[in-house]
Design a protein around this motif. Structure first.
Motif, short mmCIF file in Angstrom:
data_model
loop_
_atom_site.label_atom_id
_atom_site.label_comp_id
_atom_site.label_asym_id
_atom_site.label_seq_id
_atom_site.Cartn_x
_atom_site.Cartn_y
_atom_site.Cartn_z
N ALA A 60 0.82 -1.23 0.00
CA ALA A 60 0.00 0.00 0.00
C ALA A 60 0.84 1.26 0.00
CB ALA A 60 -0.93 0.00 1.22
N PHE A 61 2.07 1.18 0.48
CA PHE A 61 2.88 2.39 0.66
C PHE A 61 3.14 3.17 -0.63
CE2 PHE A 61 6.83 4.68 1.95
CZ PHE A 61 6.23 5.46 2.92
N PRO A 62 3.37 2.51 -1.79
CA PRO A 62 3.57 3.29 -3.02
C PRO A 62 2.40 4.20 -3.36
CG PRO A 62 4.28 1.03 -3.36
CD PRO A 62 3.62 1.07 -2.02
N LEU A 63 1.18 3.77 -3.05
CA LEU A 63 0.02 4.63 -3.30
C LEU A 63 0.09 5.86 -2.41
CD1 LEU A 63 -2.66 4.97 -4.77
CD2 LEU A 63 -3.76 3.63 -2.96
N ASN A 119 -10.21 2.36 -8.69
CA ASN A 119 -9.29 1.34 -9.21
C ASN A 119 -8.33 0.82 -8.14
OD1 ASN A 119 -9.98 1.65 -12.18
ND2 ASN A 119 -9.36 3.74 -11.70
N VAL A 120 -8.77 0.79 -6.89
CA VAL A 120 -7.85 0.45 -5.80
C VAL A 120 -7.24 -0.93 -5.98
CG1 VAL A 120 -7.63 0.03 -3.33
CG2 VAL A 120 -8.97 1.97 -4.13
N ASP A 121 -8.05 -1.95 -6.22
CA ASP A 121 -7.52 -3.31 -6.35
C ASP A 121 -6.57 -3.44 -7.54
OD1 ASP A 121 -8.97 -3.99 -4.16
OD2 ASP A 121 -10.09 -5.62 -5.11
N ALA A 122 -6.95 -2.82 -8.66
CA ALA A 122 -6.10 -2.89 -9.85
C ALA A 122 -4.75 -2.23 -9.59
CB ALA A 122 -6.80 -2.22 -11.03
N ILE A 123 -4.77 -1.09 -8.89
CA ILE A 123 -3.53 -0.38 -8.58
C ILE A 123 -2.66 -1.20 -7.64
CG2 ILE A 123 -2.58 1.65 -7.41
CD1 ILE A 123 -5.05 3.20 -8.43
N LEU A 124 -3.28 -1.81 -6.63
CA LEU A 124 -2.51 -2.63 -5.68
C LEU A 124 -1.94 -3.87 -6.34
CD1 LEU A 124 -4.80 -2.31 -2.52
CD2 LEU A 124 -2.62 -1.15 -2.96
N LEU A 126 -1.04 -3.95 -9.40
CA LEU A 126 0.08 -3.40 -10.17
C LEU A 126 1.29 -3.19 -9.27
CD1 LEU A 126 0.95 -2.20 -12.96
CD2 LEU A 126 0.17 0.02 -12.10
N PHE A 127 1.05 -2.83 -8.01
CA PHE A 127 2.13 -2.61 -7.06
C PHE A 127 2.71 -3.91 -6.50
CE2 PHE A 127 0.39 1.84 -5.89
CZ PHE A 127 1.13 2.41 -6.91
N GLY A 128 2.23 -5.04 -6.97
CA GLY A 128 2.82 -6.32 -6.58
C GLY A 128 2.05 -7.10 -5.54
N ALA A 129 0.76 -6.76 -5.33
CA ALA A 129 -0.05 -7.49 -4.36
C ALA A 129 -0.22 -8.94 -4.77
CB ALA A 129 -1.42 -6.82 -4.21
N THR A 130 -0.24 -9.82 -3.78
CA THR A 130 -0.54 -11.23 -4.02
C THR A 130 -1.94 -11.52 -3.50
OG1 THR A 130 0.32 -11.96 -1.87
CG2 THR A 130 1.91 -11.79 -3.67
N ALA A 131 -2.45 -12.69 -3.82
CA ALA A 131 -3.80 -13.05 -3.37
C ALA A 131 -3.90 -13.03 -1.85
CB ALA A 131 -4.17 -14.43 -3.92
N ASP A 132 -2.79 -13.34 -1.17
CA ASP A 132 -2.81 -13.42 0.29
C ASP A 132 -2.72 -12.05 0.97
OD1 ASP A 132 -3.02 -16.20 0.35
OD2 ASP A 132 -0.84 -16.46 0.19
N ASN A 133 -1.91 -11.14 0.42
CA ASN A 133 -1.74 -9.85 1.11
C ASN A 133 -2.66 -8.74 0.59
OD1 ASN A 133 -0.44 -8.42 -1.11
ND2 ASN A 133 1.47 -9.47 -0.61
N LEU A 134 -3.38 -8.99 -0.51
CA LEU A 134 -4.26 -7.96 -1.08
C LEU A 134 -5.32 -7.45 -0.10
CD1 LEU A 134 -5.20 -6.22 -3.45
CD2 LEU A 134 -6.56 -8.17 -4.25
N PRO A 135 -6.01 -8.30 0.67
CA PRO A 135 -7.02 -7.77 1.60
C PRO A 135 -6.44 -6.79 2.62
CG PRO A 135 -7.29 -10.14 1.33
CD PRO A 135 -6.00 -9.78 0.67
N TYR A 136 -5.22 -7.07 3.10
CA TYR A 136 -4.57 -6.18 4.06
C TYR A 136 -4.20 -4.85 3.39
CZ TYR A 136 -4.14 -10.46 6.82
OH TYR A 136 -4.41 -11.61 7.52
N ALA A 137 -3.64 -4.95 2.19
CA ALA A 137 -3.26 -3.74 1.46
C ALA A 137 -4.47 -2.89 1.13
CB ALA A 137 -2.52 -4.12 0.17
N ARG A 138 -5.60 -3.52 0.78
CA ARG A 138 -6.81 -2.78 0.44
C ARG A 138 -7.36 -2.05 1.66
NH1 ARG A 138 -10.20 -6.71 -0.19
NH2 ARG A 138 -9.69 -7.17 -2.39
#
Length: 454
Positions: A60-63, A119-124, A126-138
């Motif tokens: 999430a930090f790049p955003l 476009n939050v999920d798409a951006i994350l 793009l920033f390298g989110a995986t299926a496991d860490n995406l919920p936390y990043a979102r």
């Protein structure tokens, strides 16, 4: 102006640089510290899921960095113009710049969330989110986007206050918001069991409180400049100058976001969530070195800008030379501490043995060239302060865009994960050499101009 900024042209350089840098260093260290506390609380609160939580914050930090990059670009551009106008005694232009900075910041705080929210999920991803860490990043990112207004005005106004020579006001704001963030972290993450979302809410509320403090500073007339309604209207020349001068700082921040985008994707490929979490912690440890260096540059900027505007080139050179000495010492001290005790720092954030072992190796490699980081930061600041957009742009982007990103992509093909970590000291060395070449030419130019005026 009431003479409130004239000390920039008269006070002893040693004491002046310390007077302006020390508050900035304290404030920035508090800022870095509460980023560490965010990571610490999330790692401890999530227990076995600590690697995923820390990785989520890293994704999430790049955003967040993009928002900060726009804000810092506006703030640095505006502060460069204001400090030079104060040095030239052109208060009217300084106040017009102040009004346009406010308008520019308001527009950015409205447009950035609109741009990113849908476009939050798409951006994350793009920033390298995986299926496991995406919920936390979102969870973290959505709250940060909701607080864009607080981030943009907070970063911009801090830069403007420093440009006036009121470094203590900027420090008080950063210390106040930083300590508030830490307190709110503990309350929301543990007291209300809000996890990673609580960390984001704490950050936004703390930034909002700091922004309110700085807005009051201007409204209450404590600044040497007046915020007048007639100046809060778009003026093409002012906006153009703010944009051109601040573009280098924007690129530096945006390149950090781009660097993290590339790095997270490379790390996900070569090491997965564990390596992303390692970088998340290591990058925050490196901030403990970078923040004091940036603090010195913040103290340097109004000195160079004011004295350049006043054509006092001897003072400009004295301040450059002293700041380079100080930042080199800071780099050496930071290298020594982090190289000798990397495992100690990683154990603070997690009990995961794989995270600690991998972190020790990564951090030892990443800090190898920290003594030369100051050369790039100080050189970039000097060119920004004197209004030379082209060299400031080149220097602000060279470390991460021209050097680090290509090395991060290339070296792992031959050195695997170690290649990612090696890219950091190599890019620091290359950026340091380019910066030394450009600032030496400018330093000699100032020497020549000082001789002609004497």
């Amino acid at each position: 102006m009431n003479g409130k900024s004239e000390f920039l042209g008269t006070q002893n350089i040693n004491s002046l640089l310390w007077k302006l840098s020390a508050p900035a260093i304290i404030g920035l260290l508090v800022h870095a510290f509460y980023n560490l506390v965010d990571t610490f609380f999330v790692g401890r609160a999530l227990g076995e899921q600590s690697v995923l939580g820390i990785a989520g914050i890293s994704i999430a930090f790049p955003l967040q960095m993009i928002i900060m990059a726009v804000s810092i670009g506006i703030g640095v551009g505006g502060s460069s113009v204001i400090s030079r106008m104060l040095g030239a005694k052109d208060v009217d232009k300084a106040e017009k710049t102040l009004g346009n900075v406010f308008l520019y910041t308001l527009a950015a705080s409205i447009l950035l969330p609109i741009l990113f929210f849908s476009n939050v999920d798409a951006i994350l991803n793009l920033f390298g989110a995986t299926a496991d860490n995406l919920p936390y990043a979102r969870d973290y990112s959505v709250v940060i986007l909701q607080g864009t207004f607080a981030f943009t005005f907070g970063f911009v106004l801090n830069n403007l206050v420093r440009a006036e020579g009121n470094a203590k006001v900027a420090m008080n704001n950063m210390v106040f918001s930083g300590l508030l963030n830490i307190v709110l972290d503990a309350i929301l993450i543990f007291g209300f069991d809000m996890g990673i979302r609580g960390a984001a809410i704490a950050t936004v509320l703390a930034q909002l409180a700091g922004t309110a403090y700085l807005v009051h500073y201007y409204i209450a007339g404590k600044s040497p400049l007046k915020l007048r309604m007639r100046n809060i209207v778009p003026e093409y020349v002012a906006l153009r100058e703010i944009t051109f001068i601040g573009f280098g700082s924007f690129v530096m921040g945006a390149s950090s976001s781009l660097m993290m985008l590339v790095l997270n994707n490379v790390l996900a490929f070569y090491g997965g969530d564990l390596s992303i979490a390692v970088f998340g912690i290591a990058s925050r440890m490196l901030m403990l070195i970078l923040m004091p260096i940036i603090g010195v540059s913040h103290g340097l900027q109004p000195i160079v800008g004011y004295n350049y505007g006043a054509q006092n080139f001897t003072r400009v050179n004295e301040s450059i030379k002293l700041s380079l000495k100080i930042t080199t010492v800071i780099g050496f001290l930071g290298f020594a501490v982090l190289f000798m005790f990397p495992g100690t720092f990683f154990r603070i954030f997690s009990t995961d043995t794989d995270l600690i072992t991998n972190g020790e190796t990564a951090l030892r490699i990443m800090v190898l060239a920290t003594p030369v980081i100051g050369m790039n930061v100080i050189s970039t600041t000097v060119f920004q302060a004197i209004g030379k957009a082209r060299p400031s742009f080149i220097l602000s982007m060279c470390r991460q865009i021209l050097f680090l990103i290509p090395l991060v992509i290339l070296l792992p093909r031959y050195l695997d994960l170690s290649g990612v970590w090696m890219a950091f000291p190599l890019s620091d060395i290359m950026a340091g050499l380019l910066s030394a070449f450009l600032i030496t030419k400018e330093y000699r130019h100032f020497q020549s101009k000082a001789g002609h005026l004497s």
